[in-house]
Design a protein around this motif. Structure first.
Motif, PDB file in Angstrom:
ATOM      1  N   PRO A  62      29.310 -99.067  76.037  1.00 16.94           N
ATOM      2  CA  PRO A  62      30.393 -99.302  77.120  1.00 16.94           C
ATOM      3  C   PRO A  62      30.257 -99.141  78.458  1.00 16.94           C
ATOM      4  CG  PRO A  62      31.017 -97.802  75.212  1.00 16.94           C
ATOM      5  CD  PRO A  62      29.425 -98.229  75.164  1.00 16.94           C
ATOM      6  N   GLU A  63      29.052 -98.456  78.960  1.00 19.89           N
ATOM      7  CA  GLU A  63      28.749 -98.456  80.376  1.00 19.89           C
ATOM      8  C   GLU A  63      28.104 -99.440  80.952  1.00 19.89           C
ATOM      9  OE1 GLU A  63      27.803 -96.234  77.928  1.00 19.89           O
ATOM     10  OE2 GLU A  63      26.077 -95.394  78.107  1.00 19.89           O
ATOM     11  N   SER A  93      19.411-119.039  99.445  1.00 18.80           N
ATOM     12  CA  SER A  93      19.799-118.034  98.311  1.00 18.80           C
ATOM     13  C   SER A  93      21.440-118.279  98.058  1.00 18.80           C
ATOM     14  CB  SER A  93      19.562-116.711  98.638  1.00 18.80           C
ATOM     15  OG  SER A  93      20.086-116.348  99.837  1.00 18.80           O
ATOM     16  N   GLN A  94      21.790-117.881  96.881  1.00 18.30           N
ATOM     17  CA  GLN A  94      22.836-117.968  96.491  1.00 18.30           C
ATOM     18  C   GLN A  94      23.496-117.173  95.511  1.00 18.30           C
ATOM     19  OE1 GLN A  94      25.286-120.633  97.850  1.00 18.30           O
ATOM     20  NE2 GLN A  94      26.747-119.505  96.544  1.00 18.30           N
ATOM     21  N   TRP A  95      24.663-116.623  95.435  1.00 21.52           N
ATOM     22  CA  TRP A  95      25.208-115.948  94.381  1.00 21.52           C
ATOM     23  C   TRP A  95      26.148-116.834  93.492  1.00 21.52           C
ATOM     24  CZ3 TRP A  95      24.425-110.832  93.415  1.00 21.52           C
ATOM     25  CH2 TRP A  95      24.247-110.118  94.425  1.00 21.52           C
ATOM     26  N   GLY A  96      25.855-116.510  92.171  1.00 21.35           N
ATOM     27  CA  GLY A  96      26.799-117.199  91.215  1.00 21.35           C
ATOM     28  C   GLY A  96      28.235-116.329  91.099  1.00 21.35           C
ATOM     29  N   GLN A  97      29.232-117.118  90.611  1.00 22.63           N
ATOM     30  CA  GLN A  97      30.390-116.338  90.310  1.00 22.63           C
ATOM     31  C   GLN A  97      30.099-115.346  89.362  1.00 22.63           C
ATOM     32  OE1 GLN A  97      29.562-118.711  88.713  1.00 22.63           O
ATOM     33  NE2 GLN A  97      30.529-118.578  86.634  1.00 22.63           N
ATOM     34  N   GLY A  98      30.788-114.284  89.005  1.00 20.19           N
ATOM     35  CA  GLY A  98      30.465-113.294  88.130  1.00 20.19           C
ATOM     36  C   GLY A  98      30.814-113.776  86.845  1.00 20.19           C
ATOM     37  N   THR A  99      30.228-113.171  85.760  1.00 19.88           N
ATOM     38  CA  THR A  99      30.802-113.500  84.477  1.00 19.88           C
ATOM     39  C   THR A  99      30.955-111.972  83.731  1.00 19.88           C
ATOM     40  OG1 THR A  99      30.223-114.484  82.273  1.00 19.88           O
ATOM     41  CG2 THR A  99      28.438-113.542  83.459  1.00 19.88           C
ATOM     42  N   GLN A 100      32.228-111.768  82.921  1.00 23.68           N
ATOM     43  CA  GLN A 100      32.842-110.557  82.604  1.00 23.68           C
ATOM     44  C   GLN A 100      32.119-110.025  81.438  1.00 23.68           C
ATOM     45  OE1 GLN A 100      34.666-108.190  84.291  1.00 23.68           O
ATOM     46  NE2 GLN A 100      34.230-106.719  82.849  1.00 23.68           N
ATOM     47  N   VAL A 101      31.454-108.802  81.395  1.00 23.98           N
ATOM     48  CA  VAL A 101      31.055-108.334  80.052  1.00 23.98           C
ATOM     49  C   VAL A 101      31.727-107.022  79.808  1.00 23.98           C
ATOM     50  CG1 VAL A 101      29.171-107.167  78.846  1.00 23.98           C
ATOM     51  CG2 VAL A 101      28.542-109.210  80.438  1.00 23.98           C
ATOM     52  N   THR A 102      32.224-106.987  78.608  1.00 21.52           N
ATOM     53  CA  THR A 102      33.152-105.667  78.143  1.00 21.52           C
ATOM     54  C   THR A 102      32.786-105.253  76.949  1.00 21.52           C
ATOM     55  OG1 THR A 102      35.224-106.712  79.356  1.00 21.52           O
ATOM     56  CG2 THR A 102      35.379-104.791  77.794  1.00 21.52           C
ATOM     57  N   VAL A 103      32.180-104.137  76.999  1.00 18.12           N
ATOM     58  CA  VAL A 103      31.620-103.466  75.514  1.00 18.12           C
ATOM     59  C   VAL A 103      32.921-102.318  75.245  1.00 18.12           C
ATOM     60  CG1 VAL A 103      29.775-102.305  74.422  1.00 18.12           C
ATOM     61  CG2 VAL A 103      29.420-103.838  76.592  1.00 18.12           C
ATOM     62  N   SER A 104      33.181-102.590  74.082  1.00 19.08           N
ATOM     63  CA  SER A 104      34.184-101.658  73.602  1.00 19.08           C
ATOM     64  C   SER A 104      33.726-100.435  72.480  1.00 19.08           C
ATOM     65  CB  SER A 104      35.340-102.303  72.796  1.00 19.08           C
ATOM     66  OG  SER A 104      34.703-103.156  71.544  1.00 19.08           O
ATOM     67  N   SER A 105      34.073 -99.396  72.515  1.00 19.84           N
ATOM     68  CA  SER A 105      33.387 -98.565  71.762  1.00 19.84           C
ATOM     69  C   SER A 105      34.295 -98.136  70.372  1.00 19.84           C
ATOM     70  CB  SER A 105      33.537 -96.977  72.477  1.00 19.84           C
ATOM     71  OG  SER A 105      34.832 -96.610  72.759  1.00 19.84           O
TER      72      SER A 105
END
Length: 117
Positions: A87-88, A105-117
């Motif tokens: 989860p952390e 240099s370049q940032w990409g857009q974020g991609t969400q990671v969600t871990v459920s317990s």
């Protein structure tokens, strides 16, 4: 100009796995470095993995033994393979792409990671 797109995030259960991808396009040389960062709720953005231009990989202590970073140079793509997710590990994961030859240099857009317990 370099465009960077990150993908592969999702919702997984404790102990699950995901592979994130970061693809660069545009004026990309063959001499690049890349990093993965994450922004977890209530925390500062932290670097979780980095790959130097020569291929050396360094991982944060918190992900050692669970995450790996790899590269497919002909595809201008780097991957972050995440196993035994906790989860952390939840957060918005960003790719940062650095072109050693051009200095861009370049940032990409974020991609969400969600871990459920």
């Amino acid at each position: 100009q370099v465009q960077v797109v990150a993908s592969g995030g999702g919702l997984v259960q404790l102990g699950g796995s995901l592979r994130l991808s970061c693809v660069a396009s545009g004026a990309v040389s063959g001499h690049v470095a890349a990093d993965w960062y994450r922004q977890s709720p209530g925390k500062n953005r932290e670097q979780v993995a980095m790959m130097a231009s020569g291929g050396y990989v360094s991982l944060a202590d918190s992900v050692q033994g669970r995450f790996t970073m790899s590269r497919d140079a002909p595809k201008n793509t780097v991957y972050l393979t995440m196993n035994s997710l906790k989860p952390e590990d939840t957060g918005l994961y960003y790719c940062y792409w650095s072109d050693i030859d051009t200095g861009a240099s370049q940032w990409g857009q974020g991609t969400q990671v969600t871990v459920s317990s």
